[in-house]
Design a protein around this motif. Structure first.
Motif, short mmCIF file in Angstrom:
data_model
loop_
_atom_site.label_atom_id
_atom_site.label_comp_id
_atom_site.label_asym_id
_atom_site.label_seq_id
_atom_site.Cartn_x
_atom_site.Cartn_y
_atom_site.Cartn_z
N ARG A 98 43.81 -47.58 27.11
CA ARG A 98 42.45 -47.10 26.67
C ARG A 98 41.98 -46.40 27.91
N TYR A 99 41.11 -45.38 27.48
CA TYR A 99 40.50 -44.49 28.59
C TYR A 99 39.00 -44.39 28.47
N ALA A 100 38.29 -44.15 29.77
CA ALA A 100 36.97 -44.12 29.60
C ALA A 100 36.60 -43.14 30.90
N VAL A 101 35.50 -42.22 30.82
CA VAL A 101 35.09 -41.44 32.02
C VAL A 101 33.80 -41.55 32.27
N SER A 102 33.63 -41.53 33.54
CA SER A 102 31.92 -41.62 34.14
C SER A 102 31.98 -40.63 35.10
N GLY A 103 30.51 -40.52 35.42
CA GLY A 103 30.30 -39.66 36.69
C GLY A 103 28.77 -39.55 36.96
N GLY A 104 28.45 -39.01 38.08
CA GLY A 104 27.08 -38.62 38.43
C GLY A 104 26.83 -38.17 39.76
N PRO A 105 25.78 -37.81 40.25
CA PRO A 105 25.60 -37.32 41.57
C PRO A 105 26.20 -38.02 42.72
N ARG A 142 37.61 -33.39 30.51
CA ARG A 142 37.03 -32.03 29.71
C ARG A 142 35.99 -32.79 28.93
N LEU A 143 36.27 -33.60 28.27
CA LEU A 143 35.24 -34.35 27.50
C LEU A 143 33.85 -34.54 28.43
#
Length: 118
Positions: A14-21, A109-110
Motif C-alpha cells: 500500500r502507498y501514501a504520499v505526503s509533502g509540504g514546504p 503525480r497524484l
C-alpha cells in the motif's frame, strides 16, 4: 503538511504520499519526524523522499533503491522547488519489480495534481 493515504494498492503493498514546504536538509528531517509521529507512518517499510532546494537537491531512498531519484526528477520536471514529497510504502509480501517505480511516479503525480488544485 498534506497527506494522501491509501492511494495505490498492488499485491498487498500500500502507498501514501505526503509533502509540504521544505528549504533545507534540517527542514526535511523535521518534516519526516512530524510525519512519523503518526504511528502508521513510523511503521512503514519505506518513507522515500526528495526535495529540490535552492542550495542543492536532496533525496533519500530509505531502502527503496532508486525511488528518491524518481521523485527528484519529477520535482525538477515540474520545477517544484523548496517542497518535500514523501512516498510511503507498506510492503505487502510480494516483490513488485519495476512496478514499484511506476507506483512512486503515480503517487507523486497524484500529489502534484492535488497541490495544483488547492
Amino acid at each position: 503538511m498534506k497527506v494522501l493515504e491509501n492511494i495505490i494498492s498492488d499485491r498487498g503493498s500500500r502507498y501514501a504520499v505526503s509533502g509540504g514546504p521544505c528549504g533545507s536538509e534540517a527542514e526535511a528531517k523535521a518534516f519526516l519526524k512530524e510525519l512519523k509521529r503518526r504511528k502508521k507512518f513510523a511503521k512503514a517499510t519505506h518513507n522515500t523522499w526528495a526535495c529540490l532546494t535552492d542550495d542543492a537537491p536532496l533525496k533519500n531512498d530509505d531502502g527503496e533503491s532508486g525511488a528518491g531519484m524518481v521523485i527528484l526528477r519529477m520535482l525538477e520536471r515540474d520545477n517544484l522547488r523548496n517542497h518535500i514529497i514523501v512516498v510511503t510504502r507498506w510492503y505487502g509480501g510480494k516483490h513488485l519489480g519495476g512496478d514499484r517505480f511506476r507506483h512512486v511516479q503515480d503517487a507523486v503525480r497524484l500529489y502534484t495534481e492535488d497541490l495544483s488544485q488547492s
